[in-house]
Design a protein around this motif. Sequence first.
Motif, PDB file in Angstrom:
ATOM      1  N   GLY A 108       0.793  -1.220   0.000  1.00 50.96           N
ATOM      2  CA  GLY A 108       0.000   0.000   0.000  1.00 50.96           C
ATOM      3  C   GLY A 108       0.825   1.269   0.000  1.00 50.96           C
ATOM      4  N   ALA A 109       2.153   1.144   0.080  1.00 52.02           N
ATOM      5  CA  ALA A 109       3.010   2.327   0.124  1.00 52.02           C
ATOM      6  C   ALA A 109       2.871   3.174  -1.132  1.00 52.02           C
ATOM      7  CB  ALA A 109       4.467   1.917   0.326  1.00 52.02           C
ATOM      8  N   LEU A 110       2.562   2.524  -2.258  1.00 52.26           N
ATOM      9  CA  LEU A 110       2.386   3.227  -3.534  1.00 52.26           C
ATOM     10  C   LEU A 110       0.919   3.186  -3.962  1.00 52.26           C
ATOM     11  CD1 LEU A 110       5.525   1.930  -5.496  1.00 52.26           C
ATOM     12  CD2 LEU A 110       5.283   4.037  -4.170  1.00 52.26           C
ATOM     13  N   GLY A 111       0.022   3.148  -2.987  1.00 47.51           N
ATOM     14  CA  GLY A 111      -1.400   3.065  -3.298  1.00 47.51           C
ATOM     15  C   GLY A 111      -1.901   4.185  -4.175  1.00 47.51           C
TER      16      GLY A 111
ATOM     17  N   THR B   4      -0.058   3.874   3.323  1.00 47.84           N
ATOM     18  CA  THR B   4      -0.745   2.586   3.431  1.00 47.84           C
ATOM     19  C   THR B   4      -2.114   2.762   4.080  1.00 47.84           C
ATOM     20  OG1 THR B   4       1.287   1.298   3.496  1.00 47.84           O
ATOM     21  CG2 THR B   4      -0.656   0.302   4.495  1.00 47.84           C
ATOM     22  N   LEU B   5      -2.184   3.559   5.142  1.00 52.65           N
ATOM     23  CA  LEU B   5      -3.468   3.775   5.809  1.00 52.65           C
ATOM     24  C   LEU B   5      -4.425   4.541   4.905  1.00 52.65           C
ATOM     25  CD1 LEU B   5      -2.367   4.635   9.459  1.00 52.65           C
ATOM     26  CD2 LEU B   5      -2.781   2.410   8.385  1.00 52.65           C
ATOM     27  N   SER B   6      -3.895   5.472   4.140  1.00 44.57           N
ATOM     28  CA  SER B   6      -4.728   6.206   3.181  1.00 44.57           C
ATOM     29  C   SER B   6      -5.295   5.268   2.121  1.00 44.57           C
ATOM     30  CB  SER B   6      -3.910   7.317   2.526  1.00 44.57           C
ATOM     31  OG  SER B   6      -4.662   7.995   1.539  1.00 44.57           O
ATOM     32  N   PHE B   7      -4.461   4.363   1.633  1.00 43.90           N
ATOM     33  CA  PHE B   7      -4.894   3.397   0.629  1.00 43.90           C
ATOM     34  C   PHE B   7      -5.958   2.465   1.211  1.00 43.90           C
ATOM     35  CE2 PHE B   7      -3.845  -0.513  -2.040  1.00 43.90           C
ATOM     36  CZ  PHE B   7      -4.471  -0.032  -3.178  1.00 43.90           C
ATOM     37  N   ALA B   8      -5.774   2.059   2.461  1.00 36.75           N
ATOM     38  CA  ALA B   8      -6.770   1.210   3.116  1.00 36.75           C
ATOM     39  C   ALA B   8      -8.120   1.904   3.176  1.00 36.75           C
ATOM     40  CB  ALA B   8      -6.299   0.837   4.519  1.00 36.75           C
TER      41      ALA B   8
END
Length: 242
Positions: free
Chosen positions: A107-110, A147-151
């Motif tokens: 998710g780092a590159l979400g 990652t949390l933003s992508f989640a």
Amino acid sequence: MSVGRIHSWDLSTGVDGPGTRFVLFLSGCPLRCLYCANPDTWKMRDGRSMSADEVMEEIAKYRSFLDAAGGGVTLTGGEPLLQADFTAEIFQRCHEMGLHTALDTSGALGARAGDALLADTDLVLLDIKSFDIAAYHRLTGGDLAPTLSFAGRLDRLGIPVRIRYVLVPGLTDDPVAVDGLAAFVAGLGNVAGVDVLPFHKMATHKYDDLGIPFVLRDTPTPEPELVERVRGQFREHGVPAV
């Protein structure tokens, strides 16, 4: 037609999504996780160049088998979102073949995952390395926020997710951080469950072959009691955990 850098591919059952999967390992990753099991996928230049046509020709060989086994195609790595356009084309073409798709990502590159890519993604295996910002950076060299933003974005889109959490004694076993992650995951409406994955050292030989120091060489694997404690923390928040 796009071209990607590919490390390898394999067939697996039960660990990379539902059923038997054609698992495509893409080369290149922005993180350097201390427990990474695939350090040989870190550098994109080390992969071989393959067109989407060539990859789909390989997948097509197993189509009937994957259908019969209730499986599909999983893109992992490395980090498949480092090659987002290529990933999007493979998933689109898998859907045209009627195959289930799963994206294994940190998710780092979400932010690189376009709406079209996600529309062709049936399942995301989202690796959340730690819920403690400082620990996440020590463990990966990256930042937790993307990652949390992508989640959150996946939740808004209603895309099914399984969370993956690697349990490393002394690094990701802090009860407060685990409880924070469990609460965060419980607030998402699209998470089917959490896979608590005990840290292992099966990739030690890869680090030795590559001449890369394996920082966690002397770190113990987690005791069964610790694994069950962490799984229990997720369950206490109503999140299924195995």
